[in-house]
Design a protein around this motif. Structure first.
Motif, PDB file in Angstrom:
ATOM      1  N   THR A  33       0.960  -1.206  -0.040  1.00 17.96           N
ATOM      2  CA  THR A  33      -0.039   0.072   0.092  1.00 17.96           C
ATOM      3  C   THR A  33       0.910   1.083   0.081  1.00 17.96           C
ATOM      4  OG1 THR A  33      -1.646  -1.448   1.253  1.00 17.96           O
ATOM      5  CG2 THR A  33      -1.760   1.081   1.457  1.00 17.96           C
ATOM      6  N   MET A  35       0.991   5.050   0.998  1.00 18.05           N
ATOM      7  CA  MET A  35      -0.030   6.064   1.509  1.00 18.05           C
ATOM      8  C   MET A  35       0.879   7.423   1.495  1.00 18.05           C
ATOM      9  SD  MET A  35      -1.049   3.740   4.853  1.00 18.05           S
ATOM     10  CE  MET A  35      -2.504   4.683   5.059  1.00 18.05           C
ATOM     11  N   ASP A  36       0.173   8.369   1.856  1.00 21.17           N
ATOM     12  CA  ASP A  36       0.699   9.744   1.988  1.00 21.17           C
ATOM     13  C   ASP A  36       1.641   9.644   3.034  1.00 21.17           C
ATOM     14  OD1 ASP A  36      -0.922   9.571   4.280  1.00 21.17           O
ATOM     15  OD2 ASP A  36      -1.595  11.819   4.092  1.00 21.17           O
ATOM     16  N   ALA A  39       0.936   8.736   6.549  1.00 20.34           N
ATOM     17  CA  ALA A  39       0.161   7.418   6.279  1.00 20.34           C
ATOM     18  C   ALA A  39      -1.188   7.370   6.846  1.00 20.34           C
ATOM     19  CB  ALA A  39       0.982   6.301   7.116  1.00 20.34           C
ATOM     20  N   THR A  40      -2.011   8.880   6.277  1.00 20.62           N
ATOM     21  CA  THR A  40      -3.253   9.021   6.823  1.00 20.62           C
ATOM     22  C   THR A  40      -4.266   8.590   5.744  1.00 20.62           C
ATOM     23  OG1 THR A  40      -3.144  11.330   6.272  1.00 20.62           O
ATOM     24  CG2 THR A  40      -2.860  10.702   8.566  1.00 20.62           C
ATOM     25  N   SER A  41      -3.937   8.631   4.475  1.00 20.11           N
ATOM     26  CA  SER A  41      -4.792   8.262   3.283  1.00 20.11           C
ATOM     27  C   SER A  41      -3.943   7.527   2.182  1.00 20.11           C
ATOM     28  CB  SER A  41      -5.215   9.524   2.704  1.00 20.11           C
ATOM     29  OG  SER A  41      -4.145  10.174   2.058  1.00 20.11           O
ATOM     30  N   ILE A  42      -4.780   6.597   1.710  1.00 21.78           N
ATOM     31  CA  ILE A  42      -4.003   5.632   0.687  1.00 21.78           C
ATOM     32  C   ILE A  42      -4.146   6.369  -0.678  1.00 21.78           C
ATOM     33  CG2 ILE A  42      -4.638   3.471  -0.363  1.00 21.78           C
ATOM     34  CD1 ILE A  42      -5.889   2.339   1.937  1.00 21.78           C
ATOM     35  N   SER A  45      -3.319   1.120  -3.584  1.00 20.52           N
ATOM     36  CA  SER A  45      -3.342  -0.329  -2.835  1.00 20.52           C
ATOM     37  C   SER A  45      -3.408  -1.517  -3.600  1.00 20.52           C
ATOM     38  CB  SER A  45      -4.340  -0.284  -2.030  1.00 20.52           C
ATOM     39  OG  SER A  45      -4.188  -1.374  -1.054  1.00 20.52           O
ATOM     40  N   CYS A 102       5.855   9.740   0.181  1.00 17.39           N
ATOM     41  CA  CYS A 102       5.008   9.051   0.526  1.00 17.39           C
ATOM     42  C   CYS A 102       5.322   7.810   1.554  1.00 17.39           C
ATOM     43  CB  CYS A 102       4.526   8.145  -0.788  1.00 17.39           C
ATOM     44  SG  CYS A 102       5.498   7.002  -1.427  1.00 17.39           S
TER      45      CYS A 102
END
Length: 185
Positions: A33, A35-36, A39-42, A45, A102
Motif C-alpha cells: 500500500t 500512503m501519503d 500514512a493517513t490516506s491511501i 493499494s 509517500c
C-alpha cells in the motif's frame, strides 16, 4: 509545475508499478500500500488477503482502512507495527531529494504457524464462523521476517526510482513549457 500529487499519480498510477505490485502479491501474498507521507490516506493499494476482509469488517465501516489511527513510524528507515487486523506490517517513508513523498506499507503475512493460529482464534472470538475463519487464515502466507524485510527494501527502492523518474519527467515538462513560451514571444 507539477504538484506532489501529480508526481505520485504518475509514479504509482503507472502500469509498470501496478504490474510489479500485482506480481509481488501473486508470488508472495504480500500486500503493498502506498500512503501519503503521514500514512493517513491511501494513494495506491494492491490486493489484500481474505483475512483482512474478515478481521476488519467487524471492526468498523471503513473496511479498507489499514489502521484505526495513523501509525507511528520512524521518519527514516523501516518500522514494524501491526495493522488493524493484527497482521505485522512494515512502514517505510520514501524520500525524494530528502523530502518525504509517500509511505510504503507492506503486510499481509505471519512468520509462524503459531501466529496463524492466533489470527484464527481472534476471528473465532469476533464471531466469524469456523469454516470462514479457516479459509481466511489459510491464505495468509508464512514468511520469515528477514525475507519480508528484504522484500520491503526492494519495494522501497522501486518506489524511490518511480518517484525520481516521475519528478524528472515533471521537471522536463516544465522546462519545455517555459521554452515554448520563450519561443512564442
Amino acid at each position: 509545475m507539477s504538484t506532489d500529487n501529480d508526481i505520485l499519480e504518475v509514479a504509482f498510477g503507472s502500469e509498470r508499478w501496478r504490474t510489479s505490485a500485482d506480481a509481488l502479491f501473486e508470488a508472495t501474498g504480500l500486500s503493498v500500500t502506498v500512503m501519503d507521507p503521514s500514512a493517513t490516506s491511501i494513494i495506491h493499494s494492491v490486493n489484500h488477503c481474505p483475512y483482512c476482509d474478515l478481521a476488519v469488517r467487524r471492526v468498523g465501516t471503513a473496511a479498507r482502512v489499514c489502521f484505526d489511527d495513523p501509525p507511528r513510524f520512524a521518519l527514516r528507515g523501516t518500522t514494524e507495527t501491526a495493522c488493524r487486523g493484527g497482521l505485522p506490517v512494515y512502514i517505510t517513508p520514501v524520500l525524494v531529494d530528502r523530502r518525504p513523498m509517500c509511505t510504503i506499507v507492506v503486510g499481509g503475512f505471519v512468520s509462524s504457524t503459531r501466529e496463524r493460529k492466533r489470527l484464527f482464534e481472534k476471528l473465532l472470538g469476533n464471531g466469524v464462523p469456523e469454516a470462514e475463519a479457516r479459509r481466511g487464515v489459510r491464505d495468509v502466507p508464512i514468511l520469515p521476517k528477514r525475507q519480508v524485510e528484504a522484500i520491503v527494501h526492494m519495494i522501497v527502492t522501486n518506489a524511490t526510482d518511480a518517484l525520481e523518474r516521475a519528478s524528472e519527467r515533471a521537471r522536463l515538462e516544465h522546462a519545455v513549457n517555459e521554452l515554448e513560451v520563450f519561443v512564442e514571444v
